[in-house]
Design a protein around this motif. Structure first.
Motif, PDB file in Angstrom:
ATOM      1  N   ALA A 102       0.824  -1.207   0.000  1.00  0.00           N
ATOM      2  CA  ALA A 102       0.000   0.000   0.000  1.00  0.00           C
ATOM      3  C   ALA A 102       0.857   1.255   0.000  1.00  0.00           C
ATOM      4  CB  ALA A 102      -0.928  -0.006   1.218  1.00  0.00           C
ATOM      5  N   ALA A 105      -5.146  12.009   9.103  1.00  0.00           N
ATOM      6  CA  ALA A 105      -5.043  10.541   9.179  1.00  0.00           C
ATOM      7  C   ALA A 105      -4.476  10.105  10.525  1.00  0.00           C
ATOM      8  CB  ALA A 105      -4.176  10.023   8.040  1.00  0.00           C
ATOM      9  N   HIS A 120      -6.291   7.988  13.536  1.00  0.00           N
ATOM     10  CA  HIS A 120      -5.632   6.802  14.107  1.00  0.00           C
ATOM     11  C   HIS A 120      -5.703   6.849  15.634  1.00  0.00           C
ATOM     12  CE1 HIS A 120      -2.832   3.451  14.306  1.00  0.00           C
ATOM     13  NE2 HIS A 120      -2.003   4.167  15.054  1.00  0.00           N
ATOM     14  N   ALA A 145      -0.740   6.296   3.473  1.00  0.00           N
ATOM     15  CA  ALA A 145      -1.226   4.954   3.114  1.00  0.00           C
ATOM     16  C   ALA A 145      -1.114   3.982   4.274  1.00  0.00           C
ATOM     17  CB  ALA A 145      -0.440   4.433   1.912  1.00  0.00           C
ATOM     18  N   THR A 181      -4.455   3.719   6.149  1.00  0.00           N
ATOM     19  CA  THR A 181      -5.635   3.151   5.494  1.00  0.00           C
ATOM     20  C   THR A 181      -5.890   1.747   6.025  1.00  0.00           C
ATOM     21  OG1 THR A 181      -4.350   2.186   3.679  1.00  0.00           O
ATOM     22  CG2 THR A 181      -5.120   4.473   3.403  1.00  0.00           C
ATOM     23  N   ASP A 182      -7.069   1.229   5.779  1.00  0.00           N
ATOM     24  CA  ASP A 182      -7.383  -0.132   6.239  1.00  0.00           C
ATOM     25  C   ASP A 182      -6.410  -1.149   5.645  1.00  0.00           C
ATOM     26  OD1 ASP A 182      -9.496   0.837   7.716  1.00  0.00           O
ATOM     27  OD2 ASP A 182     -11.026   0.338   6.214  1.00  0.00           O
ATOM     28  N   GLU A 183      -6.113  -1.011   4.354  1.00  0.00           N
ATOM     29  CA  GLU A 183      -5.201  -1.956   3.710  1.00  0.00           C
ATOM     30  C   GLU A 183      -3.784  -1.786   4.248  1.00  0.00           C
ATOM     31  OE1 GLU A 183      -3.997  -5.139   1.482  1.00  0.00           O
ATOM     32  OE2 GLU A 183      -6.042  -4.431   1.924  1.00  0.00           O
TER      33      GLU A 183
END
Length: 410
Positions: free
Chosen positions: A52, A85, A89, A289, A292-294
């Motif tokens: 990712a 982001a 978190h 990135a 992100t979930d991935e």
């Protein structure tokens, strides 16, 4: 005549990693048939950036090739997309932050040194040892008084505060480098209450928080009531997501943190806008990135590889019967050298007999002598071989065994 910063003359020469390299080199020169050294000492990661992040980095580079998407100077305190982001978190940990309480940096090591600009040179600093050596050195360079608070095996190398050891700045690192010890919720609460009582500021190094797996262990000091009026948290993607060569971290300074009528959040905004031009767009896009979930899924898979290494090493130490802490919630294992060996004697013994290299504990403070650090960031197969070698070498190690080995010279 120009007068340099004479505090540099007060620094001790940093022989730790230099000596490790020279001793290893000398051993290989004398033993030319040795094919492999098993390195369990270096704190660098061995797995590449996750997919990712790589995709995001490539996309950001492509952005820089087009006029419409090109980005020049970035905001000194960090791009909004990344600050948001990080704040999100923290929200998942139960910590609410404003976006402008998050500052993007080029890494925790840089920030731990730079953050001292917020404090007058007359401020004292408390360092719990064994400790990351830069805590001490950065304050020596600044000419500060340093209070050395020695943690012990009896307190699991994660002590409670003590009224006999007070300072204006308090360094806490949890999970700890080098010991792997983690501050429990009640211990962190005790330190927060202590700091608020005496007007101290805690510099909380959370570089290894992603390795905590036990639910009752806080990932952030801001999970503790009262921390926003006494703490700054410094974190990094180096070990969390393999950014040791990519360099990115983040610092949280709550707006509620004030001393002597000065707001430390506002001070840091002024500092960053004076001293930096921000972190590059490409790196910040790669970092975003991670959140992100991935990205979270992929970095946790990598972290699990290192945690499996820790399990291999701790199981070996259990078989041998050697005391240790760390490993479960941290990427470091701190063990007691057998038979009363000093840290460097044990280093020589492992190198000479099984070609395993670790880090002598005395390099992290004088009370680290007699202890040794293993890292779990190495190659998995090498770690398995090293663990088996440890078992074979030390399983018959008796308390009265007389330590004999060739001293390595260079």
């Amino acid at each position: 005549m120009l007068k340099p910063n004479m505090n540099y003359a007060n620094l001790k020469d940093s022989y730790l990693f230099y000596n490790i390299a020279k001793k290893t080199e000398a051993y290989l020169n004398k033993n030319v048939l040795v094919q492999k050294i098993y390195r369990l000492g270096i704190g660098d990661v061995s797995l590449p950036l996750c997919g990712a992040v790589i995709t995001a980095l490539h996309g950001a580079v492509e952005d820089q090739s087009n006029k419409d998407s090109f980005m020049g100077y970035m905001p000194e305190c960090g791009a909004d997309f990344l600050r948001e982001a990080v704040a999100e978190h923290y929200k998942k940990k139960g910590v609410t932050l404003d976006t402008d309480e998050v500052f993007i940096s080029s890494g925790a090591s840089d920030e731990l040194g730079d953050i001292l600009d917020l404090f007058d040179k007359s401020s004292s600093a408390l360092v719990i040892e064994p400790a990351y050596p830069a805590y001490v050195d950065a304050n020596i360079i600044a000419g500060r008084e340093i209070v050395h608070y020695h943690a012990t095996e009896e307190d699991g190398f994660a002590p409670y505060p003590d009224d006999n050891y007070k300072a204006d700045i308090i360094y806490l690192c949890s999970p700890n480098n080098p010991t792997g010890a983690v501050m429990t919720r009640d211990k962190l609460k005790a330190w927060v209450d202590f700091a608020n009582k005496y007007g101290c500021v805690i510099l909380f190094d959370a570089a290894y928080e992603a390795f905590i797996e036990e639910r009752d262990m806080p990932h952030s000091i801001f999970e503790i009531e009262g921390a926003k009026t006494c703490a700054i948290e410094i974190c990094s993607l180096s070990k969390t997501a393999g950014f040791t060569g990519t360099r990115l971290g983040y610092t949280v300074i709550p707006k509620a943190l004030e001393r002597n009528g000065m707001n430390l959040n506002a001070m840091w905004v002024r500092n960053r806008t004076t001293k930096t031009n921000g972190v590059s767009y490409v790196i910040q896009k790669g970092a975003a990135a991670v959140f992100t979930d991935e990205g979270q899924k992929q970095i946790k898979e990598n972290i699990q590889v290192y945690k499996n290494n820790a399990k291999v090493l701790t199981e070996a130490l259990d078989k041998i019967g050697i005391w240790y802490c760390g490993g479960k919630n941290a990427p470091y294992i701190w063990l007691k050298c057998p038979n009363g060996m000093s840290s460097w004697e044990f280093f020589d013994y492992l190198l000479e007999n099984i070609q395993v290299v670790g880090t002598p504990g005395v390099g992290f403070g004088e009370n680290g002598d007699g202890y040794f650090r293993f890292t779990t960031f190495g190659d998995s197969e090498d770690t398995k071989i090293a663990a088996q070698k440890l078992i074979e070498l030390l399983k018959f190690f008796k308390p009265l065994y007389f330590f004999i080995t060739l001293k390595i010279s260079f």
